[in-house]
Design a protein around this motif. Structure first.
Motif, PDB file in Angstrom:
ATOM      1  N   TYR A 455       7.038   1.198   0.954  1.00  7.76           N
ATOM      2  CA  TYR A 455       8.127   0.332   1.418  1.00  7.76           C
ATOM      3  C   TYR A 455       8.352  -0.822   0.458  1.00  7.76           C
ATOM      4  O   TYR A 455       7.434  -1.306  -0.209  1.00  7.76           O
ATOM      5  N   ASN A 456       9.596  -1.266   0.402  1.00  7.16           N
ATOM      6  CA  ASN A 456      10.035  -2.248  -0.587  1.00  7.16           C
ATOM      7  C   ASN A 456       9.415  -3.620  -0.377  1.00  7.16           C
ATOM      8  O   ASN A 456       8.979  -4.273  -1.323  1.00  7.16           O
ATOM      9  N   LYS A 457       9.332  -4.068   0.841  1.00  6.98           N
ATOM     10  CA  LYS A 457       8.994  -5.448   1.155  1.00  6.98           C
ATOM     11  C   LYS A 457       7.558  -5.793   0.755  1.00  6.98           C
ATOM     12  O   LYS A 457       6.646  -5.001   0.938  1.00  6.98           O
ATOM     13  N   TYR A 458       7.406  -7.016   0.236  1.00  4.14           N
ATOM     14  CA  TYR A 458       6.091  -7.536  -0.141  1.00  4.14           C
ATOM     15  C   TYR A 458       5.225  -7.678   1.116  1.00  4.14           C
ATOM     16  O   TYR A 458       5.645  -8.251   2.107  1.00  4.14           O
ATOM     17  N   MET A 459       4.023  -7.139   1.070  1.00  5.06           N
ATOM     18  CA  MET A 459       3.076  -7.175   2.181  1.00  5.06           C
ATOM     19  C   MET A 459       3.648  -6.537   3.453  1.00  5.06           C
ATOM     20  O   MET A 459       3.343  -6.958   4.569  1.00  5.06           O
ATOM     21  N   ASP A 460       4.439  -5.494   3.261  1.00  6.15           N
ATOM     22  CA  ASP A 460       5.014  -4.801   4.415  1.00  6.15           C
ATOM     23  C   ASP A 460       3.880  -4.215   5.259  1.00  6.15           C
ATOM     24  O   ASP A 460       3.025  -3.490   4.742  1.00  6.15           O
ATOM     25  N   PRO A 461       3.827  -4.500   6.559  1.00  6.65           N
ATOM     26  CA  PRO A 461       2.722  -4.004   7.392  1.00  6.65           C
ATOM     27  C   PRO A 461       2.687  -2.484   7.506  1.00  6.65           C
ATOM     28  O   PRO A 461       1.656  -1.913   7.854  1.00  6.65           O
ATOM     29  N   ARG A 462       3.792  -1.815   7.196  1.00  7.75           N
ATOM     30  CA  ARG A 462       3.845  -0.367   7.363  1.00  7.75           C
ATOM     31  C   ARG A 462       3.017   0.377   6.293  1.00  7.75           C
ATOM     32  O   ARG A 462       2.636   1.534   6.509  1.00  7.75           O
ATOM     33  N   ASP A 463       2.772  -0.232   5.155  1.00  4.88           N
ATOM     34  CA  ASP A 463       1.934   0.431   4.144  1.00  4.88           C
ATOM     35  C   ASP A 463       0.771  -0.467   3.707  1.00  4.88           C
ATOM     36  O   ASP A 463       0.234  -0.321   2.613  1.00  4.88           O
ATOM     37  N   ILE A 464       0.400  -1.393   4.587  1.00  4.15           N
ATOM     38  CA  ILE A 464      -0.657  -2.345   4.229  1.00  4.15           C
ATOM     39  C   ILE A 464      -2.001  -1.658   3.995  1.00  4.15           C
ATOM     40  O   ILE A 464      -2.849  -2.146   3.244  1.00  4.15           O
ATOM     41  N   GLU A 465      -2.229  -0.490   4.618  1.00  2.85           N
ATOM     42  CA  GLU A 465      -3.517   0.191   4.472  1.00  2.85           C
ATOM     43  C   GLU A 465      -3.671   0.903   3.120  1.00  2.85           C
ATOM     44  O   GLU A 465      -4.776   1.147   2.668  1.00  2.85           O
ATOM     45  N   THR A 466      -2.551   1.229   2.497  1.00  2.00           N
ATOM     46  CA  THR A 466      -2.620   1.939   1.206  1.00  2.00           C
ATOM     47  C   THR A 466      -2.269   1.046   0.022  1.00  2.00           C
ATOM     48  O   THR A 466      -2.662   1.333  -1.107  1.00  2.00           O
ATOM     49  N   ALA A 467      -1.540  -0.024   0.261  1.00  3.70           N
ATOM     50  CA  ALA A 467      -1.077  -0.879  -0.838  1.00  3.70           C
ATOM     51  C   ALA A 467      -2.191  -1.771  -1.371  1.00  3.70           C
ATOM     52  O   ALA A 467      -3.042  -2.247  -0.619  1.00  3.70           O
ATOM     53  N   GLN A 468      -2.167  -1.994  -2.685  1.00  3.20           N
ATOM     54  CA  GLN A 468      -3.085  -2.924  -3.352  1.00  3.20           C
ATOM     55  C   GLN A 468      -2.253  -3.886  -4.188  1.00  3.20           C
ATOM     56  O   GLN A 468      -1.308  -3.472  -4.868  1.00  3.20           O
ATOM     57  N   TYR A 469      -2.609  -5.166  -4.140  1.00  2.00           N
ATOM     58  CA  TYR A 469      -1.836  -6.206  -4.830  1.00  2.00           C
ATOM     59  C   TYR A 469      -2.712  -6.910  -5.860  1.00  2.00           C
ATOM     60  O   TYR A 469      -3.920  -7.056  -5.686  1.00  2.00           O
TER      61      TYR A 469
END
Length: 657
Positions: A455-469
């Motif tokens: 998902y586009n949004k920064y820190m979007d809760p929908r992909d928070i489990e897979t995203a790394q920043y």
């Protein structure tokens, strides 16, 4: 069973031994380094000055350890620790050599061509060339054929070696003969009255030459001494293994090959550094002499070790012996050992996965694993967006570049795409991180990078489990980039991340190594992904989009563009891909993303282009993407050498920090 036994020598030194019991054999092992004088009976000396537990040098205020006194090496600057006055009362065990002034050194250092006693007495009366790994005692001479004779028989005028190597000019010429003896022409020393006495005393008959006598000299008959030793029921000590040694484990007896020892004698067999015993993976083996006069197990030989290889976080190695197939440590591999290895998840072998140890070397380069690159993943559940099925995690190299540069508040906005070249290096377009007017680089603090995003949004809760920043540690833009002032030539940049991303199903790099060897055919279909505008005038996409577009030749693309636009932007470092009049193209927000093509053999995706510029038009005072025309991409192949050098420097700096 382990038991401690203590033995006190004289009144000065107490040494503790560790007693061991092996199949009924109780013994006290003598474990020592033959280059270091342990187990010595040292004479207690009156300390001088303020040296509490050490030795006070005589003429200077210097304190040394008592273990360094009378060891053959001067540790006191004035040499007072290696004098006859200090060392003469020292008692040396039988396995050490006693220097003339009293110091004790390893018997192996006798006649090794090196001055180990301070008075050089260890090199006095030696043959010209010291033998290494000799099977003879230190008081014996080893003939060229391996025969051992008494040291006094060397250069005595009579050939006592069967091969006569004890009476050669090379060996004897430079020895000193006292005044009461006669020196033969080749160097041997014989009785002083041997000259012209009618008897051959020199091996070369030089004592009877030019004597004015015509009668041939008498050649004396000598019989070799008869060995009357009772050998029944005894074991014969073996030759020392090549590149190794054996020692008596239960006594201080000299380790001499060919002698007979009593049953219950135990020898300790070891190998030199870089070698291993053939019968065990340990550093040494204890072998007892048993009744009947045989050693309990065969004497092993020493095998050359291959360089050690260890498992790492990305590599697991296993080694097996060729014949027994038993697992062994891979730092103890010898001739015939087979090594296999497996790579960790998300890593792959760089070459074939088997190695063989042969004569101390592996038959191929050291095993290594590299990160899997360019694999399109289809393992996550599908999500339906606007009626089109899109797989989350399909493009694990896709990175989102966020910035708060133009925001009054600390809000990060997705401004560009990028692609992972490694877990800490991101490839993107220069105009995403530098001014598109003059090429000035913006501060790294304005940017963050995310991987594993859908998902586009920064820190979007929908992909928070897979995203790394990660924050950006360093921005490197090509030095020729000047933005629009130079027609967006050299529109390429790499970002060094502050943290290293963890590999996962949705976080993996794209392939780029070897890109120069891949030739794209016209109309080959490539894929570009991003969160850019979905139509020429709409808002940015909420989720990641993919676009499959064909690679076009220069002439075809040039006809789609206006002549003025093509002359300005279609430079030699750009490639063209897209459709004409099909309402499909990259748009604002897609910049910096990768244009990837599948390799015809490996079927991996390689990044060939970086989204750079595309035609646009103005309507109602707004600039819109011209989605009827193709777009231009910075060619990675053109900048491959630059890219490699920058990645190397950034990775090296990271490793050294």
């Amino acid at each position: 069973m382990v038991a401690a036994t203590t033995s006190c020598l004289a009144v000065i030194l107490c040494i503790s031994y560790l007693g061991r019991e092996i199949e009924g054999f109780n013994f006290l092992p003598r474990i020592y380094d033959r280059s270091y004088n342990t187990s010595l009976v040292r004479i207690k000396r009156q300390n001088q000055g303020n040296c509490e537990d050490g030795f006070q040098c005589k003429t200077i205020p210097q304190c040394i350890s008592t273990d360094n006194v009378c060891d053959g090496t001067s540790h006191c600057t004035d040499g007072s620790d290696e004098t006859e006055a200090v060392c003469k009362e020292q008692i040396c065990p039988g396995y050490l050599f006693h220097c003339s002034y009293g110091a004790c050194i390893s018997s192996d250092k006798r006649c090794n061509g090196v001055k180990d006693c301070q008075d050089n007495s260890d090199e006095t009366g030696c043959p010209n060339t010291a033998k290494i790994n000799s099977n003879c005692r230190s008081d014996q001479f080893e003939c060229d054929n391996g025969q051992c004779i008494d040291g006094d028989y060397r250069c005595n005028g009579e050939a006592n070696c069967e091969d006569k190597s004890d009476e050669t000019e090379e060996l004897c010429l430079n020895i000193y003969c006292p005044g009461y003896t006669y020196k033969c022409a080749y160097g041997a020393c014989v009785d002083g009255d041997a000259r012209c006495n009618g008897i051959q005393n020199c091996f070369d008959l030089s004592d009877e030459k030019d004597c004015g006598v015509t009668t041939p000299p008498t050649i004396p008959t000598r019989r070799p001494p008869t060995d009357t030793t009772d050998t029944k029921g005894k074991c014969k000590t073996p030759p020392h293994p090549e590149m190794g040694r054996w020692y008596h484990a239960s006594s201080d007896a000299a380790a001499v090959a060919g002698q007979f020892v009593e049953p219950r004698t135990i020898i300790n067999v070891t190998c030199d550094s870089g070698f291993r015993l053939s019968s065990t993976h340990e550093d040494s083996i204890l072998i007892p002499c048993i009744s009947g006069g045989v050693w309990k197990s065969p004497i092993p030989h020493c095998q050359k070790l291959c360089p050690p290889i260890y498992s790492t976080s990305t590599l697991t190695v296993k080694c097996r012996e060729d014949i027994t197939q038993n697992l062994i440590p891979c730092n103890r591999a010898t001739d015939g050992t087979i090594l296999t290895y497996e790579c960790a998840k998300y890593y792959e072998a760089e070459s074939h996965k088997t190695r063989t140890c042969s004569d101390g070397n592996w038959d191929f380069t050291r095993p290594s694993c590299k990160t899997v690159c360019g694999e399109k993943k289809v393992t996550a559940e599908p999500l339906v967006v606007n009626g089109k099925t899109v797989e989350a995690g399909n493009y694990p190299w896709m990175a989102a570049l966020y910035s708060n540069k133009d925001q009054r508040q600390n809000v990060f906005i997705n401004i560009c795409g990028g692609s992972l070249l490694s877990t800490s290096i991101v490839l993107t377009a220069a105009h995403c991180v530098a001014s598109d007017k003059n090429g000035k680089i913006y501060p790294a603090r304005y940017y963050q990078v995310a991987a594993g995003k859908y998902y586009n949004k920064y820190m979007d809760p929908r992909d928070i489990e897979t995203a790394q920043y990660s924050e950006v540690a360093k921005i490197v833009v090509h030095e020729d980039y000047r933005g629009d002032a130079q027609n967006f030539r050299s529109d390429i940049a790499v970002l060094k991340l502050s943290k290293t991303f963890a590999l996962s199903k949705v976080v993996q790099p794209v392939c780029y190594l070897g890109i120069s060897d891949i030739n794209l055919e016209i109309n080959s279909l490539g894929v570009v992904t991003g969160w850019g505008y979905t139509t020429a005038v709409s808002t940015v996409a909420d989720s990641l989009k993919e676009l499959e577009i064909p690679y076009k030749d220069y002439d075809t693309c040039e006809k789609e563009f206006s002549q003025e636009w093509a002359l300005k932007y279609f430079t030699s470092d750009k490639m063209c891909a897209g459709y004409f009049n099909k309402n499909t193209s990259v748009c604002k927000g897609d910049s910096g993303g990768a244009l990837v093509f599948r390799h015809p053999l490996s079927h991996r995706f390689y990044v060939h282009g970086v989204v750079s510029v595309g035609p646009s038009f103005k309507k109602d005072s707004l600039t819109h993407c011209d989605i009827q025309k193709s777009a231009l991409f910075t060619k990675v192949d053109t900048y491959f050498t630059w890219l490699q050098s920058k990645i190397y420097i950034l990775s090296r700096n990271d490793a050294s920090s």
